[in-house]
Design a protein around this motif. Structure first.
Motif, PDB file in Angstrom:
ATOM      1  N   TRP A   1      18.414  -5.144  -8.735  1.00 28.71           N
ATOM      2  CA  TRP A   1      18.334  -4.459  -7.435  1.00 28.71           C
ATOM      3  C   TRP A   1      17.106  -3.542  -7.390  1.00 28.71           C
ATOM      4  CZ3 TRP A   1      19.791   0.999  -7.375  1.00 28.71           C
ATOM      5  CH2 TRP A   1      19.613   1.587  -6.128  1.00 28.71           C
ATOM      6  N   GLU A   2      16.880  -2.781  -8.453  1.00 30.59           N
ATOM      7  CA  GLU A   2      15.719  -1.894  -8.496  1.00 30.59           C
ATOM      8  C   GLU A   2      14.421  -2.689  -8.448  1.00 30.59           C
ATOM      9  OE1 GLU A   2      16.283   0.354 -12.025  1.00 30.59           O
ATOM     10  OE2 GLU A   2      17.753   1.726 -11.144  1.00 30.59           O
ATOM     11  N   ALA A   3      14.391  -3.826  -9.148  1.00 31.63           N
ATOM     12  CA  ALA A   3      13.191  -4.669  -9.134  1.00 31.63           C
ATOM     13  C   ALA A   3      12.952  -5.240  -7.739  1.00 31.63           C
ATOM     14  CB  ALA A   3      13.333  -5.797 -10.150  1.00 31.63           C
ATOM     15  N   ALA A   4      14.027  -5.636  -7.050  1.00 34.83           N
ATOM     16  CA  ALA A   4      13.901  -6.166  -5.691  1.00 34.83           C
ATOM     17  C   ALA A   4      13.367  -5.099  -4.745  1.00 34.83           C
ATOM     18  CB  ALA A   4      15.249  -6.685  -5.208  1.00 34.83           C
ATOM     19  N   ASP A   5      13.861  -3.866  -4.898  1.00 34.95           N
ATOM     20  CA  ASP A   5      13.376  -2.779  -4.042  1.00 34.95           C
ATOM     21  C   ASP A   5      11.897  -2.475  -4.293  1.00 34.95           C
ATOM     22  OD1 ASP A   5      15.716  -2.477  -2.708  1.00 34.95           O
ATOM     23  OD2 ASP A   5      16.056  -0.387  -3.272  1.00 34.95           O
ATOM     24  N   LYS A   6      11.488  -2.515  -5.548  1.00 34.04           N
ATOM     25  CA  LYS A   6      10.068  -2.309  -5.872  1.00 34.04           C
ATOM     26  C   LYS A   6       9.213  -3.411  -5.257  1.00 34.04           C
ATOM     27  CE  LYS A   6      10.809   0.222 -10.201  1.00 34.04           C
ATOM     28  NZ  LYS A   6      10.657   0.194 -11.680  1.00 34.04           N
ATOM     29  N   THR A   7       9.726  -4.632  -5.281  1.00 35.44           N
ATOM     30  CA  THR A   7       9.005  -5.754  -4.675  1.00 35.44           C
ATOM     31  C   THR A   7       8.871  -5.562  -3.176  1.00 35.44           C
ATOM     32  OG1 THR A   7       9.853  -7.259  -6.374  1.00 35.44           O
ATOM     33  CG2 THR A   7       8.971  -8.259  -4.374  1.00 35.44           C
ATOM     34  N   ILE A   8       9.942  -5.102  -2.530  1.00 33.55           N
ATOM     35  CA  ILE A   8       9.907  -4.849  -1.085  1.00 33.55           C
ATOM     36  C   ILE A   8       8.861  -3.795  -0.748  1.00 33.55           C
ATOM     37  CG2 ILE A   8      11.227  -3.898   0.848  1.00 33.55           C
ATOM     38  CD1 ILE A   8      13.735  -5.143  -0.468  1.00 33.55           C
ATOM     39  N   LEU A   9       8.830  -2.718  -1.527  1.00 39.44           N
ATOM     40  CA  LEU A   9       7.864  -1.648  -1.265  1.00 39.44           C
ATOM     41  C   LEU A   9       6.431  -2.131  -1.458  1.00 39.44           C
ATOM     42  CD1 LEU A   9       9.717   1.348  -2.976  1.00 39.44           C
ATOM     43  CD2 LEU A   9       9.393   0.968  -0.519  1.00 39.44           C
ATOM     44  N   ALA A  10       6.213  -2.907  -2.518  1.00 41.33           N
ATOM     45  CA  ALA A  10       4.865  -3.437  -2.774  1.00 41.33           C
ATOM     46  C   ALA A  10       4.452  -4.413  -1.690  1.00 41.33           C
ATOM     47  CB  ALA A  10       4.819  -4.106  -4.144  1.00 41.33           C
ATOM     48  N   LEU A  11       5.379  -5.293  -1.298  1.00 42.05           N
ATOM     49  CA  LEU A  11       5.073  -6.282  -0.266  1.00 42.05           C
ATOM     50  C   LEU A  11       4.778  -5.611   1.070  1.00 42.05           C
ATOM     51  CD1 LEU A  11       4.943  -9.216   0.737  1.00 42.05           C
ATOM     52  CD2 LEU A  11       7.409  -9.099   1.137  1.00 42.05           C
ATOM     53  N   SER A  12       5.547  -4.584   1.414  1.00 45.52           N
ATOM     54  CA  SER A  12       5.308  -3.900   2.687  1.00 45.52           C
ATOM     55  C   SER A  12       3.934  -3.234   2.699  1.00 45.52           C
ATOM     56  CB  SER A  12       6.404  -2.865   2.952  1.00 45.52           C
ATOM     57  OG  SER A  12       6.383  -1.835   1.988  1.00 45.52           O
ATOM     58  N   LEU A  13       3.559  -2.616   1.596  1.00 45.65           N
ATOM     59  CA  LEU A  13       2.254  -1.953   1.528  1.00 45.65           C
ATOM     60  C   LEU A  13       1.121  -2.966   1.627  1.00 45.65           C
ATOM     61  CD1 LEU A  13       0.609   0.629   1.104  1.00 45.65           C
ATOM     62  CD2 LEU A  13       0.823   0.267  -1.360  1.00 45.65           C
ATOM     63  N   LEU A  14       1.195  -4.013   0.809  1.00 43.76           N
ATOM     64  CA  LEU A  14       0.136  -5.031   0.805  1.00 43.76           C
ATOM     65  C   LEU A  14       0.141  -5.833   2.101  1.00 43.76           C
ATOM     66  CD1 LEU A  14       0.481  -6.331  -2.869  1.00 43.76           C
ATOM     67  CD2 LEU A  14      -1.261  -4.789  -1.958  1.00 43.76           C
ATOM     68  N   GLY A  15       1.339  -6.144   2.602  1.00 42.20           N
ATOM     69  CA  GLY A  15       1.431  -6.959   3.812  1.00 42.20           C
ATOM     70  C   GLY A  15       0.894  -6.255   5.037  1.00 42.20           C
ATOM     71  N   PHE A  16       1.287  -5.007   5.245  1.00 41.21           N
ATOM     72  CA  PHE A  16       0.795  -4.271   6.414  1.00 41.21           C
ATOM     73  C   PHE A  16      -0.703  -3.998   6.298  1.00 41.21           C
ATOM     74  CE2 PHE A  16       5.320  -2.411   6.642  1.00 41.21           C
ATOM     75  CZ  PHE A  16       5.743  -3.483   7.404  1.00 41.21           C
ATOM     76  N   ALA A  17      -1.172  -3.751   5.066  1.00 44.76           N
ATOM     77  CA  ALA A  17      -2.610  -3.547   4.866  1.00 44.76           C
ATOM     78  C   ALA A  17      -3.382  -4.829   5.175  1.00 44.76           C
ATOM     79  CB  ALA A  17      -2.880  -3.099   3.430  1.00 44.76           C
ATOM     80  N   ALA A  18      -2.819  -5.979   4.773  1.00 49.22           N
ATOM     81  CA  ALA A  18      -3.465  -7.260   5.045  1.00 49.22           C
ATOM     82  C   ALA A  18      -3.525  -7.535   6.545  1.00 49.22           C
ATOM     83  CB  ALA A  18      -2.728  -8.386   4.329  1.00 49.22           C
ATOM     84  N   LEU A  19      -2.434  -7.248   7.257  1.00 53.76           N
ATOM     85  CA  LEU A  19      -2.430  -7.445   8.703  1.00 53.76           C
ATOM     86  C   LEU A  19      -3.502  -6.592   9.378  1.00 53.76           C
ATOM     87  CD1 LEU A  19       1.366  -7.560   9.677  1.00 53.76           C
ATOM     88  CD2 LEU A  19      -0.304  -9.408   9.848  1.00 53.76           C
ATOM     89  N   LEU A  20      -3.590  -5.338   8.967  1.00 49.78           N
ATOM     90  CA  LEU A  20      -4.597  -4.447   9.550  1.00 49.78           C
ATOM     91  C   LEU A  20      -5.995  -4.952   9.242  1.00 49.78           C
ATOM     92  CD1 LEU A  20      -5.215  -1.841  11.063  1.00 49.78           C
ATOM     93  CD2 LEU A  20      -5.097  -0.612   8.890  1.00 49.78           C
ATOM     94  N   MET A  21      -6.226  -5.405   8.009  1.00 49.33           N
ATOM     95  CA  MET A  21      -7.539  -5.906   7.620  1.00 49.33           C
ATOM     96  C   MET A  21      -7.892  -7.161   8.420  1.00 49.33           C
ATOM     97  SD  MET A  21      -8.832  -7.282   3.910  1.00 49.33           S
ATOM     98  CE  MET A  21      -7.855  -8.777   4.110  1.00 49.33           C
ATOM     99  N   PHE A  22      -6.924  -8.078   8.583  1.00 46.30           N
ATOM    100  CA  PHE A  22      -7.179  -9.304   9.335  1.00 46.30           C
ATOM    101  C   PHE A  22      -7.559  -8.992  10.781  1.00 46.30           C
ATOM    102  CE2 PHE A  22      -4.152 -11.962   6.471  1.00 46.30           C
ATOM    103  CZ  PHE A  22      -5.162 -12.050   5.520  1.00 46.30           C
ATOM    104  N   MET A  23      -6.867  -8.012  11.373  1.00 47.18           N
ATOM    105  CA  MET A  23      -7.167  -7.672  12.763  1.00 47.18           C
ATOM    106  C   MET A  23      -8.536  -7.022  12.900  1.00 47.18           C
ATOM    107  SD  MET A  23      -3.584  -6.475  14.557  1.00 47.18           S
ATOM    108  CE  MET A  23      -3.039  -5.362  13.262  1.00 47.18           C
ATOM    109  N   LEU A  24      -8.911  -6.222  11.908  1.00 42.48           N
ATOM    110  CA  LEU A  24     -10.196  -5.530  11.978  1.00 42.48           C
ATOM    111  C   LEU A  24     -11.360  -6.466  11.681  1.00 42.48           C
ATOM    112  CD1 LEU A  24      -9.338  -2.125  10.261  1.00 42.48           C
ATOM    113  CD2 LEU A  24      -9.442  -2.668  12.697  1.00 42.48           C
ATOM    114  N   THR A  25     -11.233  -7.252  10.602  1.00 42.04           N
ATOM    115  CA  THR A  25     -12.330  -8.151  10.238  1.00 42.04           C
ATOM    116  C   THR A  25     -12.452  -9.308  11.214  1.00 42.04           C
ATOM    117  OG1 THR A  25     -10.856  -9.374   8.737  1.00 42.04           O
ATOM    118  CG2 THR A  25     -12.165  -7.587   7.789  1.00 42.04           C
ATOM    119  N   GLY A  26     -11.317  -9.756  11.761  1.00 42.10           N
ATOM    120  CA  GLY A  26     -11.355 -10.842  12.738  1.00 42.10           C
ATOM    121  C   GLY A  26     -11.662 -10.366  14.135  1.00 42.10           C
TER     122      GLY A  26
END
Length: 227
Positions: free
Chosen positions: A129-154
């Protein structure tokens, strides 16, 4: 992506309202609205004029091969993938925590050999459960950052209504996923189930705010340069 959606996205990217674009084309706003809704289709002369004000070509307008339209499609696909993964992982995380307490309850005091085995199973599930929560936090950080980068660079513009709808769906998904587990868990508190979803929603709002500020600055620069 259909032609009328391409027309709408190209106008949004250009930073023009329907009234402004229609004025440059020399047509009524209702005419442009009809093109963008798919009720009518421009003739070849109008396509050429649209390409001129949106600074694209016919292939990009008709078939969606324009760099901006490709960037929009990439943003949308990434956003849907992030939504599915975050909601799915939140469901998995909640089920792991609930299962640890429901199937492998830990007794207080000294543990017998049988209880020790139960404790080890409980510990493995809570560790997962703790590992899954860490994965969620990492994915949210990287995912939202990627979306912002895609919108800015594109340099693509996603309508505000679509952004708000996406955030509402994502927030509802990660808040509803733990609900049946949180209300039936007699050991862990509801906050244990909702701490990570709360962080995810906070990050989502933060990246949305940053993106909104950048878009406003870009629109202001376009107006100043076009003045």
């Amino acid at each position: 992506m259909s032609i009328h959606n391409n027309l709408r996205q190209l106008r949004l990217y250009s930073g023009m309202t329907q009234e402004q674009a229609a004025g440059k084309l020399g047509v009524a706003r209702q005419t442009l609205s009809s093109y963008e809704s798919g009720r009518t289709r421009p003739d070849i002369d109008m396509f050429v004029r649209l390409c001129d004000i949106y600074e694209t070509d016919l292939d990009g307008m008709i078939y969606g091969q324009n760099r901006t339209l490709k960037a929009v499609q990439r943003v949308k696909k990434t956003a849907v993938l992030i939504l599915i993964l975050l909601i799915g992982l939140t469901l998995v995380s909640s089920s792991l925590l609930w299962s640890a307490n429901h199937f492998f309850p830990v007794a207080e005091g000294w543990l017998t050999s049988a209880e020790q085995a139960v404790f080890e199973s409980h510990r493995r599930l809570t560790g997962a459960w703790e590992a899954a929560d860490k994965t969620i936090l990492a994915l949210s950080l990287l995912g939202f950052a990627a979306l912002l980068m895609f919108m800015l660079t594109g340099k693509c513009v996603v309508p505000l209504k679509q952004k708000i709808l996406y955030m509402m769906v994502l927030a509802a998904g990660i808040l509803l996923a733990p609900l049946p587990f949180a209300v039936t868990d007699a050991v862990f508190l509801k906050i244990d189930y909702y701490m990570t979803p709360t962080y995810v929603i906070g990050r989502m709002l933060l990246f949305f705010g940053v993106g909104l500020i950048i878009e406003l600055v870009r629109k202001r620069k376009r107006r100043v340069s076009g003045a």
